[in-house]
Design a protein around this motif. Sequence first.
Motif, PDB file in Angstrom:
ATOM      1  N   ILE A   1       0.824  -1.156   0.137  1.00 53.66           N
ATOM      2  CA  ILE A   1       0.036   0.221  -0.044  1.00 53.66           C
ATOM      3  C   ILE A   1       0.999   1.126   0.334  1.00 53.66           C
ATOM      4  N   HIS A   2       1.911   1.844   0.736  1.00 53.81           N
ATOM      5  CA  HIS A   2       2.659   2.476   0.793  1.00 53.81           C
ATOM      6  C   HIS A   2       4.197   1.996   2.172  1.00 53.81           C
TER       7      HIS A   2
ATOM      8  N   ASP B   1     -10.721   4.142   7.487  1.00 53.81           N
ATOM      9  CA  ASP B   1     -10.467   3.998   7.550  1.00 53.81           C
ATOM     10  C   ASP B   1      -9.322   3.455   6.701  1.00 53.81           C
ATOM     11  N   ARG B   2      -8.444   2.669   5.466  1.00 50.91           N
ATOM     12  CA  ARG B   2      -6.741   1.654   6.161  1.00 50.91           C
ATOM     13  C   ARG B   2      -6.253   3.526   5.948  1.00 50.91           C
ATOM     14  N   LYS B   3      -6.500   4.289   4.532  1.00 43.50           N
ATOM     15  CA  LYS B   3      -5.780   5.376   4.383  1.00 43.50           C
ATOM     16  C   LYS B   3      -5.707   6.050   5.525  1.00 43.50           C
ATOM     17  N   ASP B   4      -6.685   6.796   6.538  1.00 48.51           N
ATOM     18  CA  ASP B   4      -5.887   7.394   7.909  1.00 48.51           C
ATOM     19  C   ASP B   4      -5.450   6.682   9.041  1.00 48.51           C
TER      20      ASP B   4
ATOM     21  N   ALA C   1      -1.483   6.595   7.523  1.00 49.57           N
ATOM     22  CA  ALA C   1      -1.537   8.244   8.401  1.00 49.57           C
ATOM     23  C   ALA C   1      -1.217   8.552   9.574  1.00 49.57           C
TER      24      ALA C   1
END
Length: 320
Positions: free
Chosen positions: A5-6, A79-82, A85
């Motif tokens: 993902i990152h 959510d996964r993005k947060d 982060a």
Amino acid sequence: MSAIIHSRAADRYRPAITYRAAGDRYVLVEYGEMALDLELNFFVTAVSARLAARPVPGLVEAAPGFRSLLLQYEPSAIDRKDLIAALEEVHDAQESVRSLTIPSRLITLPIAFDDAESREAVRRYATTIRQDAPNVRDNSNIDYIVEYSGLEGPEALYETVTGTEWWNAYTGFFPGLPFMFPLDPRNAITVPKYNPTRTWTAEGAVGIGGPCVAIYPVESPGGYQLFGRTVPVYDILARHDVFRDDPLLIRPGDRVRFLRVSEDQLLAARRDVLENRYEYMIEDDPFSVAEYLQRASEVRAEADTLRTAREAAAVCTEVP
């Protein structure tokens, strides 16, 4: 489609970090390269402790591995993005791994070497599973561990086990099973696991697989070469007060020191545990990575000399 993902490269203070998708509710965070490097585990342990002290809303659990964290989260809350982060903020706030002081406890456990229950596990294996197993000698794994490691004899093995603190890098596989590595590099040995595995191992048995020492928390199958037994380290029934708040005795980041006792003394201690009379020796003792690295550096040359001598003396019979 890539599961990554990152990712971010290593910097002066932190190892490289890779985030991987691990299903609808999980993210796997990996640190550094795939290597047996305790500094990576120190970083994992520190991140895990920080998340426990300052939970991220929506994060259900962070399960540490040797160089990874498996994060379970609730998608309706974050959510996964947060989540990633939030983890990036945690990583940015971490000190350099070499300056970390990690919450830790020193736990002293009695150990009886070459005990009857470990011998019984080996006997059953040789009788019912593999009669030609090269790691079995007189219903014991002791001689195999000694020969493969290039040690002078059983007493040298016992001194190797009792001569260092063992760092619990992570707990898992079975509930309460610690995976431990020597903090003194002079006491590092590596031994292959069983092939195939045993179908039975006594609760409290202690063994080695690869460079890792483990304590079996329950009766179970197992593949580590057995060399002794200790007191219970897991009890979901909380028959002893030490398990009242947590059925797992040894947490990630704890250190274990083994104290040699006779088998009669061990059996008496085990009875005392079940009757809530035994006094577990546990002391809070924060772990300084800088002090550890300094000590390791001071004995590195001696450790290298010992490793070379042991490799030369080893009888390396694999377990094919």
